[in-house]
Design an enzyme around this catalytic site. Structure first.
Site, PDB file in Angstrom:
ATOM      1  N   LYS A 108      41.432  39.533  36.329  1.00 26.72           N
ATOM      2  CA  LYS A 108      40.442  40.394  37.018  1.00 26.72           C
ATOM      3  C   LYS A 108      40.426  41.806  36.477  1.00 26.72           C
ATOM      4  O   LYS A 108      39.387  42.455  36.446  1.00 26.72           O
ATOM      5  CB  LYS A 108      40.694  40.426  38.509  1.00 26.72           C
ATOM      6  CG  LYS A 108      42.060  40.972  38.917  1.00 26.72           C
ATOM      7  CD  LYS A 108      42.843  39.910  39.586  1.00 26.72           C
ATOM      8  CE  LYS A 108      44.309  40.196  39.635  1.00 26.72           C
ATOM      9  NZ  LYS A 108      45.043  39.161  40.321  1.00 26.72           N
ATOM     10  N   GLU A 132      37.199  31.689  37.835  1.00 22.19           N
ATOM     11  CA  GLU A 132      37.347  31.506  39.294  1.00 22.19           C
ATOM     12  C   GLU A 132      38.675  32.049  39.828  1.00 22.19           C
ATOM     13  O   GLU A 132      38.750  32.580  40.945  1.00 22.19           O
ATOM     14  CB  GLU A 132      37.218  30.014  39.637  1.00 22.19           C
ATOM     15  CG  GLU A 132      37.345  29.679  41.107  1.00 22.19           C
ATOM     16  CD  GLU A 132      36.303  30.350  41.982  1.00 22.19           C
ATOM     17  OE1 GLU A 132      35.133  29.951  41.910  1.00 22.19           O
ATOM     18  OE2 GLU A 132      36.651  31.288  42.731  1.00 22.19           O
ATOM     19  N   LYS A 208      38.620  43.083  41.996  1.00 22.04           N
ATOM     20  CA  LYS A 208      37.999  41.879  42.556  1.00 22.04           C
ATOM     21  C   LYS A 208      36.657  42.219  43.208  1.00 22.04           C
ATOM     22  O   LYS A 208      35.696  41.445  43.116  1.00 22.04           O
ATOM     23  CB  LYS A 208      38.951  41.247  43.569  1.00 22.04           C
ATOM     24  CG  LYS A 208      40.204  40.667  42.904  1.00 22.04           C
ATOM     25  CD  LYS A 208      41.283  40.356  43.933  1.00 22.04           C
ATOM     26  CE  LYS A 208      42.498  39.731  43.283  1.00 22.04           C
ATOM     27  NZ  LYS A 208      43.657  39.693  44.182  1.00 22.04           N
TER      28      LYS A 208
HETATM   29  N1  LIG Z   1      50.218  35.516  40.155  1.00 20.01           N
HETATM   30  C1  LIG Z   1      49.137  35.421  40.904  1.00 20.01           C
HETATM   31  O1  LIG Z   1      49.229  35.149  42.107  1.00 20.01           O
HETATM   32  C2  LIG Z   1      47.774  35.603  40.317  1.00 20.01           C
HETATM   33  C3  LIG Z   1      46.650  35.304  41.087  1.00 20.01           C
HETATM   34  C4  LIG Z   1      45.369  35.440  40.537  1.00 20.01           C
HETATM   35  C5  LIG Z   1      45.237  35.910  39.255  1.00 20.01           C
HETATM   36  N2  LIG Z   1      46.370  36.229  38.540  1.00 20.01           N
HETATM   37  C6  LIG Z   1      46.158  36.716  37.181  1.00 20.01           C
HETATM   38  O2  LIG Z   1      46.709  35.783  36.269  1.00 20.01           O
HETATM   39  C7  LIG Z   1      47.177  36.446  35.119  1.00 20.01           C
HETATM   40  C8  LIG Z   1      48.638  36.094  34.911  1.00 20.01           C
HETATM   41  O3  LIG Z   1      49.378  36.489  36.035  1.00 20.01           O
HETATM   42  P1  LIG Z   1      50.884  36.029  36.292  1.00 20.01           P
HETATM   43  O4  LIG Z   1      51.169  36.308  37.719  1.00 20.01           O
HETATM   44  O5  LIG Z   1      51.103  34.671  35.760  1.00 20.01           O
HETATM   45  O6  LIG Z   1      51.665  37.097  35.405  1.00 20.01           O
HETATM   46  P2  LIG Z   1      53.111  36.953  34.769  1.00 20.01           P
HETATM   47  O7  LIG Z   1      53.570  38.329  34.432  1.00 20.01           O
HETATM   48  O8  LIG Z   1      53.980  36.095  35.615  1.00 20.01           O
HETATM   49  O9  LIG Z   1      52.809  36.150  33.420  1.00 20.01           O
HETATM   50  C9  LIG Z   1      52.242  36.700  32.270  1.00 20.01           C
HETATM   51  C10 LIG Z   1      53.012  36.139  31.088  1.00 20.01           C
HETATM   52  O10 LIG Z   1      52.380  36.530  29.882  1.00 20.01           O
HETATM   53  C11 LIG Z   1      53.395  36.799  28.930  1.00 20.01           C
HETATM   54  N3  LIG Z   1      52.865  37.639  27.854  1.00 20.01           N
HETATM   55  C12 LIG Z   1      52.672  38.978  27.840  1.00 20.01           C
HETATM   56  N4  LIG Z   1      52.160  39.362  26.644  1.00 20.01           N
HETATM   57  C13 LIG Z   1      52.022  38.245  25.904  1.00 20.01           C
HETATM   58  C14 LIG Z   1      51.541  37.995  24.602  1.00 20.01           C
HETATM   59  N5  LIG Z   1      51.104  38.985  23.833  1.00 20.01           N
HETATM   60  N6  LIG Z   1      51.532  36.709  24.162  1.00 20.01           N
HETATM   61  C15 LIG Z   1      51.971  35.709  24.946  1.00 20.01           C
HETATM   62  N7  LIG Z   1      52.447  35.888  26.199  1.00 20.01           N
HETATM   63  C16 LIG Z   1      52.468  37.145  26.659  1.00 20.01           C
HETATM   64  C17 LIG Z   1      54.500  37.463  29.728  1.00 20.01           C
HETATM   65  O11 LIG Z   1      55.721  37.380  29.055  1.00 20.01           O
HETATM   66  C18 LIG Z   1      54.463  36.649  31.020  1.00 20.01           C
HETATM   67  O12 LIG Z   1      55.335  35.564  30.969  1.00 20.01           O
HETATM   68  C19 LIG Z   1      46.905  37.930  35.360  1.00 20.01           C
HETATM   69  O13 LIG Z   1      45.671  38.272  34.804  1.00 20.01           O
HETATM   70  C20 LIG Z   1      46.840  38.013  36.878  1.00 20.01           C
HETATM   71  O14 LIG Z   1      46.065  39.111  37.322  1.00 20.01           O
HETATM   72  C21 LIG Z   1      47.607  36.067  39.023  1.00 20.01           C
HETATM   73  N1  LIG Z   2      48.820  40.648  43.471  1.00 21.43           N
HETATM   74  C1  LIG Z   2      47.707  39.868  43.904  1.00 21.43           C
HETATM   75  C2  LIG Z   2      47.773  38.516  43.241  1.00 21.43           C
HETATM   76  C3  LIG Z   2      46.504  37.761  43.293  1.00 21.43           C
HETATM   77  O1  LIG Z   2      45.503  38.328  42.536  1.00 21.43           O
HETATM   78  C4  LIG Z   2      47.726  39.751  45.426  1.00 21.43           C
HETATM   79  O2  LIG Z   2      48.701  40.182  46.066  1.00 21.43           O
HETATM   80  O3  LIG Z   2      46.761  39.272  46.001  1.00 21.43           O
HETATM   81 NA    NA Z   3      38.975  32.064  43.388  1.00 23.14          NA
END
Ligand SMILES: NC(=O)c1ccc[n+]([C@@H]2O[C@H](COP(=O)([O-])OP(=O)(O)OC[C@H]3O[C@@H](n4cnc5c(N)ncnc54)[C@H](O)[C@@H]3O)[C@@H](O)[C@H]2O)c1
Ligand SMILES: N[C@@H](CCO)C(=O)O
Ligand code: NA
Length: 431
Positions: A108, A132, A208
């Site tokens: 996002k 999504e 968002k």
């Molecule tokens: N965690 C949630 O609840 C959630 C919910 C909705 C959206 N998101 C979105 O999903 C995405 C990922 O979130 P997450 O919670 O899994 O984050 P996270 O930090 O757990 O995972 C990201 C991963 O990417 C890796 N990384 C960083 N740079 C890299 C590179 N150059 N090449 C390869 N790997 C690399 C990191 O080492 C890490 O393991 C973000 O955009 C976040 O906003 C997360």
């Molecule tokens: N940090 C975010 C993760 C989902 O985008 C939250 O607390 O809702």
């Molecule tokens: Na959604």
């Protein structure tokens, strides 16, 4: 059909979301193949460090630290970007599209900052870009806005779109805890990050909100267009004051159509306990949509977490994969309406103001006059306590945010006012 030839998927990032995407791709491979019409084969997972501990076992030989090389591979059909942040995520997505892959992302922050660059690249490449998971995790909300409501006119989107802040505010409401204590608990439970700034200061919700407003109103809205206030200034006294009014404090993302312009804001607000969004507890999310023909719709569910978010990613992956097989693509960006964004000062809202006053004759009249001088009409006034403890609690009718904030400045400068102890916007049907 491709004569049973598999569709090849590359996953970028193997953190909370990426690891669950990899797990589901493995566990559901039979069903996914049947639903898509061809096998979906994981051909690479880009990570930062090969030896890092992971929540999933990645099949031998698939891990690579060369994300740029992976997205440039000619045989990759679909790229899932779950690294997050602006760079290198943006360059990798652009390269994936240029090299002919379709893209699914949960990012996002990037979409809200620079979505148009990505949409234009997808258009030029004739590929899909689906996201999504970027808003309200597992909850299907972007596809309903983009597809199901494409024949209607959406007028308002009101949502709780950040799980961490909802958890904190819910704790403050249910236990009387202060902000810091509630944040510590959110961190212990793994909801809030070690650096919780993006959640707590409303940046995550603002990103968002920009995405929701763009889709709802067919116009480009970026994170910079969103008025933003977080919850770090919300006090136990604010939450208590809301309780006394039969309300609860929530961090809301509000996207509204005003004539031909849009107003998009994220801030804490008091809503009546009877409002559907008031019952959204803990780290859950909910989005309330109002449209001309459909009326009111509500979408509710887990807005965060690796597995729920991976569900949304996989849903997009199946759609994008089907499109690839059919040699077609889904609808691209719809921004034809090109609407102006209304400044916060011109947005209509209502305020709840608690004022610590000297309990003297004429105080009430003086306070009422201050509101009147700024053209703000009062809905209710309540006096609590006597003497040194006297508090006036005023709830206004609707006025522009500029009128309301200058009323508060005026009150702060009055001799009879010792302190303005709580100022918060009010949303929901209380009038
Ligand atoms: N965690 C949630 O609840 C959630 C919910 C909705 C959206 N998101 C979105 O999903 C995405 C990922 O979130 P997450 O919670 O899994 O984050 P996270 O930090 O757990 O995972 C990201 C991963 O990417 C890796 N990384 C960083 N740079 C890299 C590179 N150059 N090449 C390869 N790997 C690399 C990191 O080492 C890490 O393991 C973000 O955009 C976040 O906003 C997360
Ligand atoms: N940090 C975010 C993760 C989902 O985008 C939250 O607390 O809702
Ligand atoms: Na959604």
């Amino acid at each position: 059909m491709r004569d049973g030839k598999p569709l090849k998927v590359a996953v970028l990032g193997c953190g909370s979301v990426g690891s669950q995407v990899v797990r589901l791709l493995g566990e559901q491979s039979g069903d996914l193949a049947a639903r898509v019409g061809a096998p979906v084969e994981l051909v690479g997972v880009a990570v930062r460090r090969l030896d890092a501990a992971r929540e999933v076992e990645v099949p031998e030989g698939l891990l690579t630290t060369d994300a740029a090389g992976l997205v440039a591979r000619a045989d990759v059909d679909l790229v899932v970007e779950v690294i997050g942040g602006i760079e290198p995520a943006r360059s990798l997505i652009l390269s994936a599209l240029e090299n002919g892959a379709s893209v699914v992302t949960a990012n996002k922050a990037l979409l809200a900052e620079d979505g148009p660059t990505l949409f234009e690249a997808a258009e030029k490449a004739g590929r899909d870009l689906y996201y999504e998971a970027a808003v309200a995790g597992a909850i299907p909300i972007l596809r309903p806005l983009r597809e199901s409501l494409a024949g209607d006119k959406v007028t308002r989107v009101l949502g709780i779109v950040n799980g961490t802040t909802n958890f904190i505010l819910d704790k403050m409401d249910s236990s009387g805890a202060g902000f810091t204590e509630a944040l510590e608990e959110a961190q212990e439970l793994g909801y809030a990050e070690a650096d919780p700034t993006a959640d707590v200061e409303g940046f995550d919700a603002a990103a968002k909100a920009a995405i929701l407003a763009s889709l709802a109103f067919h116009s480009r809205v970026t994170a910079n267009d969103v008025y933003r206030e977080g919850i770090s200034e919300v006090t136990a006294a604010d939450v208590q004051s809301a309780r006394e009014m039969g309300s609860v404090v929530k961090l809301l993302a509000i996207c509204e159509l005003k004539d031909d312009a849009v107003a998009v804001r994220v801030h804490p607000a008091m809503i009546p306990r009877s409002h559907p969004l008031a019952s959204v507890r803990e780290a859950y999310n909910a989005v309330f949509v109002e449209s001309q023909a459909a009326g009111q719709l509500m979408f509710y569910g887990p807005g965060a977490g690796g597995s729920p978010t991976a569900s949304a990613v996989l849903g997009d992956l199946v759609t994008v994969a089907r499109n690839r097989l059919a040699n077609t693509r889904g609808a691209g960006e719809s921004a034809y309406a090109d609407r102006a964004v209304l400044p916060m000062g011109e947005t209509l809202t209502r305020y709840h103001v608690a004022i610590d006053v000297a309990d003297k004759a004429g105080v009430l009249a003086a306070v009422a006059l201050a509101f009147a001088e700024h053209g703000v009409s009062i809905q209710t006034v309540r006096q609590e306590g006597r003497g040194d403890e006297a508090q006036l609690v005023v709830v206004s009718h609707e006025a522009t945010d500029a009128q309301l904030s200058s009323t508060v400045e005026h009150l702060r400068g009055m001799d009879m006012v010792r302190e303005v102890t709580s100022v918060m916007r009010v949303e929901g049907d209380q009038e």
